[in-house]
Design a protein around this motif. Structure first.
Motif, short mmCIF file in Angstrom:
data_model
loop_
_atom_site.label_atom_id
_atom_site.label_comp_id
_atom_site.label_asym_id
_atom_site.label_seq_id
_atom_site.Cartn_x
_atom_site.Cartn_y
_atom_site.Cartn_z
N VAL A 78 0.98 -1.08 0.05
CA VAL A 78 0.04 -0.09 0.09
C VAL A 78 1.08 1.13 -0.07
N THR A 79 0.75 1.99 -1.10
CA THR A 79 1.49 3.30 -1.06
C THR A 79 0.35 4.55 -0.57
N ILE A 80 0.68 5.12 0.42
CA ILE A 80 -0.31 6.34 1.10
C ILE A 80 0.30 7.70 0.19
N ASP A 88 -8.51 0.42 -3.15
CA ASP A 88 -7.50 0.78 -3.99
C ASP A 88 -8.13 2.11 -4.84
N GLY A 89 -7.28 3.08 -4.76
CA GLY A 89 -7.98 4.65 -5.42
C GLY A 89 -8.58 5.17 -4.35
N SER A 102 -6.66 15.13 1.71
CA SER A 102 -7.13 13.95 1.46
C SER A 102 -5.77 12.92 0.87
N CYS A 103 -5.63 11.70 1.18
CA CYS A 103 -4.40 10.80 0.88
C CYS A 103 -5.03 9.64 0.19
N HIS A 104 -4.62 9.48 -1.01
CA HIS A 104 -5.18 8.33 -1.78
C HIS A 104 -4.07 7.23 -1.44
#
Length: 299
Positions: free
Chosen positions: A112-114, A169-170, A184-186
């Motif tokens: 997971v990339t935040i 995701d997304g 916001s952080c995707h």
């Protein structure tokens, strides 16, 4: 045209076109809608490249691809998707082969990339809270790479991991779980090649929820993070799953069993230690999910 050529004229024609500068997470339907006036689309490959803003489109024959390139080469209106100019060129490949990369092969561990945050902005307990909605989370390890703040999240099986990936995701972490200074952080989620994470210590960077006897690394919890400031500008205590409780005005004997009953309401209690300090009674309590405690007691 942002100083960037929309076409490369030196390439050999191919029935596969390479599209660049697409909106992030452009869908297959949007690609087909752009290209279908020029012929039949037989295959697509979306969201490729480091920024997931490139794609490949394969026509049924080369003349249809040439028709699309020729049209936009001579048109005063560039190809666009969601208002963004799309740059088109012939691909070096003659067909699209959808071999799954390591990040596409379903497994029980998610990478997971935040996006939009720095280390310390999103605690490991928030990550656990978000992902445990889809099943039991065995282990979490967080780290920083060139891609940004990332986490490895281990589930019981690939089906549970797939459910979490498909749902999140997304998407963004709920705003109320984030510090005030974070927008916001995707979440960008793929599958990891790992199957079992090697967690040596419980800390603010790593957690093993299956092993209550794993040692806690105090320096990892208290000493390595940069100070986090609250809205009043004062230093906030770093969050961890280890609570320090001072017991005052005791009306009856406070035992390990009593503390276990109190703190069990907020998560699985893993360890408790009672000791005397400065003439008073204090206790250290390690629970599995500190976030539940914060939510209930926050003003």
């Amino acid at each position: 045209m942002s100083g960037q050529p929309q076409f490369r004229y030196t390439q050999t024609p191919s029935k596969v076109l390479h599209l660049r500068n697409l909106p992030w997470e452009c869908t297959e339907e949007e690609l087909v809608e752009l290209c279908k006036p020029f012929g039949k689309i037989v295959n697509t490959k979306c969201n490729v490249g480091a920024n997931r803003n490139q794609a490949f489109v394969e026509f049924v024959d080369q003349n249809q691809a040439i028709s699309m390139v020729s049209y936009y080469a001579s048109s005063s209106e560039p190809a666009q998707v969601r208002g963004k100019t799309v740059y088109i060129q012939y691909s070096n490949r003659q067909e699209i082969v959808n071999n799954k990369s390591a990040g596409d092969v379903a497994g029980n561990v998610l990478l997971v990339t935040i996006e939009g945050v720095e280390a310390g902005d999103v605690s490991i307990d928030v990550i656990h809270l978000v992902f445990s909605a889809f099943g039991f989370v065995h282990k979490i390890a967080t780290f920083e790479k060139a891609a940004g703040f990332q986490a490895l999240i281990q589930f019981t099986d690939s089906d549970t991991a797939s459910s979490a990936r498909n749902a999140l995701d997304g998407r963004s972490i709920p705003r109320y779980l984030l510090p005030e200074h974070v927008g916001s952080c995707h979440l960008r989620i793929s599958y990891s090649a790992h199957t079992d994470l090697n967690i040596k210590f419980q800390s603010h960077r790593s957690r093993d929820y299956t092993n209550p006897y794993l040692p806690v690394n105090p320096s990892a919890i208290e000493g390595t993070m940069q100070p986090v400031l609250g809205p009043d500008g004062k230093k906030k205590e770093p969050e961890s799953n280890v609570l320090l409780a001072s017991i005052e005005n005791m009306q009856y004997a406070v035992t390990v069993d009593v503390l276990h009953t109190v703190f069990s309401a907020f998560g699985t209690v893993q360890k408790i230690a009672i000791f005397e300090k400065n003439g008073g009674i204090q206790a250290l309590c390690m629970v599995s999910q500190i976030m539940f405690f914060y939510f209930i007691w926050m003003p």
